[in-house]
Write an enzyme that holds these catalytic residues in place. Structure first.
Site, short mmCIF file in Angstrom:
data_model
loop_
_atom_site.label_atom_id
_atom_site.label_comp_id
_atom_site.label_asym_id
_atom_site.label_seq_id
_atom_site.Cartn_x
_atom_site.Cartn_y
_atom_site.Cartn_z
N ARG A 1 0.85 -1.18 0.00
CA ARG A 1 0.00 0.00 0.00
C ARG A 1 0.89 1.24 0.00
O ARG A 1 1.89 1.30 0.73
CB ARG A 1 -0.91 0.04 1.23
CG ARG A 1 -2.12 -0.86 1.17
CD ARG A 1 -3.12 -0.43 0.08
NE ARG A 1 -4.28 -1.30 0.04
CZ ARG A 1 -4.42 -2.37 -0.74
NH1 ARG A 1 -3.45 -2.71 -1.58
NH2 ARG A 1 -5.52 -3.08 -0.72
N HIS B 1 -0.72 -0.01 -9.75
CA HIS B 1 -1.44 -0.93 -8.85
C HIS B 1 -1.91 -2.19 -9.60
O HIS B 1 -3.11 -2.44 -9.73
CB HIS B 1 -2.63 -0.20 -8.18
CG HIS B 1 -3.05 -0.85 -6.89
ND1 HIS B 1 -3.56 -0.13 -5.83
CD2 HIS B 1 -3.05 -2.14 -6.48
CE1 HIS B 1 -3.86 -0.96 -4.83
NE2 HIS B 1 -3.55 -2.19 -5.21
N GLU C 1 -2.29 7.76 -4.69
CA GLU C 1 -2.81 7.07 -5.86
C GLU C 1 -4.15 7.67 -6.31
O GLU C 1 -5.00 7.91 -5.45
CB GLU C 1 -3.06 5.61 -5.41
CG GLU C 1 -2.76 4.59 -6.44
CD GLU C 1 -2.76 3.20 -5.80
OE1 GLU C 1 -1.85 2.91 -5.01
OE2 GLU C 1 -3.69 2.45 -6.09
C1 DGY Z 1 -5.53 -6.04 -2.81
O1 DGY Z 1 -6.15 -7.08 -3.01
O2 DGY Z 1 -5.45 -5.55 -1.70
C2 DGY Z 1 -4.88 -5.39 -3.99
O3 DGY Z 1 -4.20 -4.26 -3.64
C3 DGY Z 1 -5.89 -5.07 -5.07
O4 DGY Z 1 -6.19 -6.19 -5.74
#
Ligand code: DGY
Length: 313
Positions: free
Chosen positions: A197, A244, A226
């Site tokens: 993240r 992402h 983002e």
């Molecule tokens: C998640 O699953 O947390 C990813 O970042 C998005 O698919």
């Protein structure tokens, strides 16, 4: 997947009066949203493994089940992590940009030399499912993994790793885990990789560390603001950026969707708690053993809640 949703449920775009919510990881499920949904809401199924977009404590207080999509995206996300590491170390994206700019080049012995992953120390921050899979794949490339979990000091890892790769969930404890001090502890030859993240890294501090040569490079699939990316990162050749894409294969997205739909079906049609739930905590979390969802801590259970499972109307 959408067919399954529409076959079993009546769908709506608004929150008011819904029984269940299917949320993507960029959709904020906060108190105001839960208020607007009203007292009938029984489950939020997140289309992703990370649940930082959901106010878990508020959901738990209201007796709302929260489910996510673990396991099905582990290999896909680990694969992208290794892709980013190799792209950065072997200057793949940089070489691609050079060719597309139509710069003149020719094979030369000293031209665009990179680094091999073989022989490197891979520092995995967050040894959950994805972190451990990255370590496994890294070993196939000759890297040796070291780990830091949520109760370990991160400093020894930062000082020893050639590649620091982030796989912890974003929580109040991990927000800006990688800030100026942490970056200063990394070797000037080391690189930072983030497929977890964006908020785990202080992006301004990262830009400064890259700018001053404090670290050698970064590969980022997730970004603090983002989809905005710091302008200065765009100009850096030692930075690889992707939008992402960690779980972005068709097969994985379908599997994630099916897990989310199964959770909706479990709560709303079958009156049972899904195994892939985060709230209420599965028994292994309650018992204080390894969390069922990447690094999640048990929630405080001191407030009265509505029952999670209510009779199927
Ligand atoms: C998640 O699953 O947390 C990813 O970042 C998005 O698919």
């Amino acid at each position: 997947m959408w067919f399954e949703v529409q076959r079993d449920f009546e769908t709506t775009d608004g929150a008011a009066g819904v029984d269940g919510v299917l949320a993507t990881v960029t959709f904020e499920v906060d108190e105001p949203f839960l208020d607007s949904a009203g007292g009938g809401l029984r489950i939020v199924a997140n289309y992703g493994v990370g649940v930082n977009n959901i106010n878990l404590a508020a959901a738990e207080r209201r007796g709302i089940v929260v489910a996510n999509t673990p396991d099905v995206l582990t290999v896909t996300t680990a694969e992208l992590t290794i892709t980013l590491i190799l792209s950065l170390l072997r200057r793949v994206a940089e070489g691609d940009r050079l060719i597309r700019r139509r710069e003149s080049w020719k094979f030369q012995l000293e031209f665009m030399l990179g680094e091999s992953l073989s022989g490197k120390t891979l520092g995995v921050v967050g040894p959950g499912r994805i972190g451990r899979e990255v370590a496994r794949l890294g070993a196939a490339f000759g890297a040796t993994a070291i780990f830091a979990g949520k109760s370990d000091p991160i400093e020894p890892l930062l000082a020893a790793a050639d590649v620091v790769t982030l796989h912890c969930p974003l929580t109040p404890q991990t927000r800006h885990l990688i800030e100026a001090d942490a970056l200063a502890r990394m070797k000037p030859t080391a690189v930072l990789v983030n497929t977890a993240r964006g908020g785990i890294v202080d992006e301004a501090a990262l830009v400064a560390a890259l700018n001053s040569g404090g670290i050698a490079g970064a590969a980022l699939d997730v970004h603090e603001y983002e989809p905005r990316i710091a302008e200065r990162l765009l100009a850096m050749e030692n930075v690889v950026l992707t939008p992402h894409l960690g779980s972005a294969t068709r097969a994985t997205r379908e599997a994630m969707g099916m897990l989310a739909v199964d959770a909706l079906r479990a709560v709303l049609l079958e009156g049972r708690l899904p195994a892939n739930r985060v709230v209420p905590p599965p028994p292994d979390v309650e018992a204080g053993r390894r969390p069922g969802v990447d690094g999640r801590r048990p929630l405080p259970r001191d407030r009265p809640r509505r029952p999670y499972l209510r009779p199927i109307p």
